[in-house]
Design a protein around this motif. Structure first.
Motif, short mmCIF file in Angstrom:
data_model
loop_
_atom_site.label_atom_id
_atom_site.label_comp_id
_atom_site.label_asym_id
_atom_site.label_seq_id
_atom_site.Cartn_x
_atom_site.Cartn_y
_atom_site.Cartn_z
N ALA A 148 -61.74 54.73 -6.48
CA ALA A 148 -61.98 54.24 -7.84
C ALA A 148 -61.16 52.99 -8.12
O ALA A 148 -61.66 52.04 -8.73
N GLU A 149 -59.93 52.97 -7.65
CA GLU A 149 -59.07 51.80 -7.84
C GLU A 149 -59.63 50.60 -7.10
O GLU A 149 -59.68 49.49 -7.62
N GLN A 150 -60.09 50.82 -5.88
CA GLN A 150 -60.67 49.74 -5.08
C GLN A 150 -61.94 49.21 -5.73
O GLN A 150 -62.15 48.01 -5.82
N ALA A 151 -62.78 50.10 -6.24
CA ALA A 151 -64.01 49.67 -6.90
C ALA A 151 -63.70 48.88 -8.16
O ALA A 151 -64.36 47.88 -8.46
N ALA A 152 -62.69 49.31 -8.89
CA ALA A 152 -62.30 48.60 -10.12
C ALA A 152 -61.81 47.19 -9.79
O ALA A 152 -62.12 46.23 -10.50
N GLN A 153 -61.06 47.06 -8.72
CA GLN A 153 -60.57 45.74 -8.31
C GLN A 153 -61.72 44.84 -7.88
O GLN A 153 -61.74 43.66 -8.21
N GLU A 154 -62.68 45.40 -7.16
CA GLU A 154 -63.82 44.61 -6.70
C GLU A 154 -64.73 44.20 -7.84
O GLU A 154 -65.37 43.16 -7.79
N ASN A 155 -64.79 45.02 -8.88
CA ASN A 155 -65.68 44.75 -10.01
C ASN A 155 -65.01 44.01 -11.15
O ASN A 155 -65.65 43.67 -12.14
N SER A 156 -63.70 43.77 -11.02
CA SER A 156 -63.01 43.08 -12.12
C SER A 156 -63.45 41.63 -12.18
O SER A 156 -63.78 41.00 -11.19
N VAL A 157 -63.49 41.11 -13.38
CA VAL A 157 -63.90 39.73 -13.60
C VAL A 157 -62.69 38.84 -13.34
O VAL A 157 -61.62 39.05 -13.90
N ARG A 158 -62.87 37.86 -12.49
CA ARG A 158 -61.78 36.94 -12.20
C ARG A 158 -61.74 35.88 -13.28
O ARG A 158 -62.78 35.29 -13.61
N PRO A 159 -60.58 35.63 -13.85
CA PRO A 159 -60.51 34.63 -14.91
C PRO A 159 -60.79 33.21 -14.35
O PRO A 159 -60.45 32.90 -13.23
N GLU A 160 -61.47 32.44 -15.19
CA GLU A 160 -61.75 31.06 -14.78
C GLU A 160 -60.50 30.22 -14.92
O GLU A 160 -59.71 30.43 -15.83
N ARG A 161 -60.35 29.30 -14.01
CA ARG A 161 -59.20 28.39 -14.11
C ARG A 161 -59.60 27.21 -14.99
O ARG A 161 -60.72 26.72 -14.89
N PRO A 162 -58.69 26.79 -15.85
CA PRO A 162 -59.01 25.64 -16.72
C PRO A 162 -59.35 24.41 -15.87
O PRO A 162 -58.77 24.20 -14.81
N GLY A 163 -60.34 23.69 -16.34
CA GLY A 163 -60.70 22.42 -15.66
C GLY A 163 -61.70 22.62 -14.54
O GLY A 163 -62.00 21.70 -13.82
N THR A 164 -62.21 23.87 -14.35
CA THR A 164 -63.22 24.09 -13.30
C THR A 164 -64.49 24.54 -13.98
O THR A 164 -64.51 24.99 -15.12
N ASP A 165 -65.56 24.49 -13.25
CA ASP A 165 -66.86 24.90 -13.78
C ASP A 165 -67.14 26.36 -13.48
O ASP A 165 -68.27 26.82 -13.56
N GLY A 166 -66.20 27.13 -13.08
CA GLY A 166 -66.45 28.53 -12.86
C GLY A 166 -65.96 28.96 -11.61
O GLY A 166 -65.93 29.71 -10.89
#
Length: 166
Positions: A148-166
């Motif tokens: 469950a922990e591994q699945a949560a890590q894989e499904n977590s949304v990675r924050p966008e870095r400022p100044g990039t398009d995604g």
């Protein structure tokens, strides 16, 4: 003699007549595991997702949170086991009298509620039963937590870095 005016009532099929009886899939998995048609991991997965019945008593009358599950001494073992059942008809009358409260929960919730050092006996005394030792109870919980922990890590949304398009 009075005439019988009772109307004939046609037999009505049950709503889910084709549905397997509660516990049937679990019991089939236990049998398949014994016969080598399912691996131990597959049997444990079925137990984890099935509904189980635990029997016990309430420490405080009318307080369901005070439920104390029936614990049995495992034959030929040093440990005790929580007694659980796949269906109500698998609970022996002797246990119904000693432990009159029945609680239905998922296999996951049941296994997670077992104290460290205790095992679990599914349908004790029946041919469609099995015993799970304390080490397996602990490893099941740990393995599912890790997955469950591994699945949560894989499904977590990675924050966008400022100044990039995604």
């Amino acid at each position: 003699m009075e005439p019988d005016n009772t109307p004939d009532v046609p037999a009505m099929p049950l709503a889910n007549e084709d549905a397997p009886a509660p516990g049937a899939a679990l019991e089939e998995a236990v049998k398949a595991g014994r016969e080598g048609r399912l691996s131990n991991r597959e049997v444990m997965s079925v137990i984890w997702t099935s509904e189980l019945l635990s029997v016990g008593r309430l420490a405080k009358e009318d307080d369901s949170s005070s439920f104390q599950a029936l614990v049995l001494k495992a034959p030929d073992s040093e440990y005790s086991v929580a007694a659980v059942f796949s269906t109500a008809d698998r609970i022996p009358q002797q246990l119904r009298e000693a432990a009159p409260v029945v609680v239905k929960a998922t296999g996951e919730a049941t296994i997670r509620s077992i104290a460290p050092g205790y095992g679990m006996a599914l349908n004790p005394g029946h041919d469609v039963g099995m015993e799970i030792g304390p080490d397996v109870v602990a490893s099941l919980t740990a393995a599912y937590d890790q997955a469950a922990e591994q699945a949560a890590q894989e499904n977590s949304v990675r924050p966008e870095r400022p100044g990039t398009d995604g």
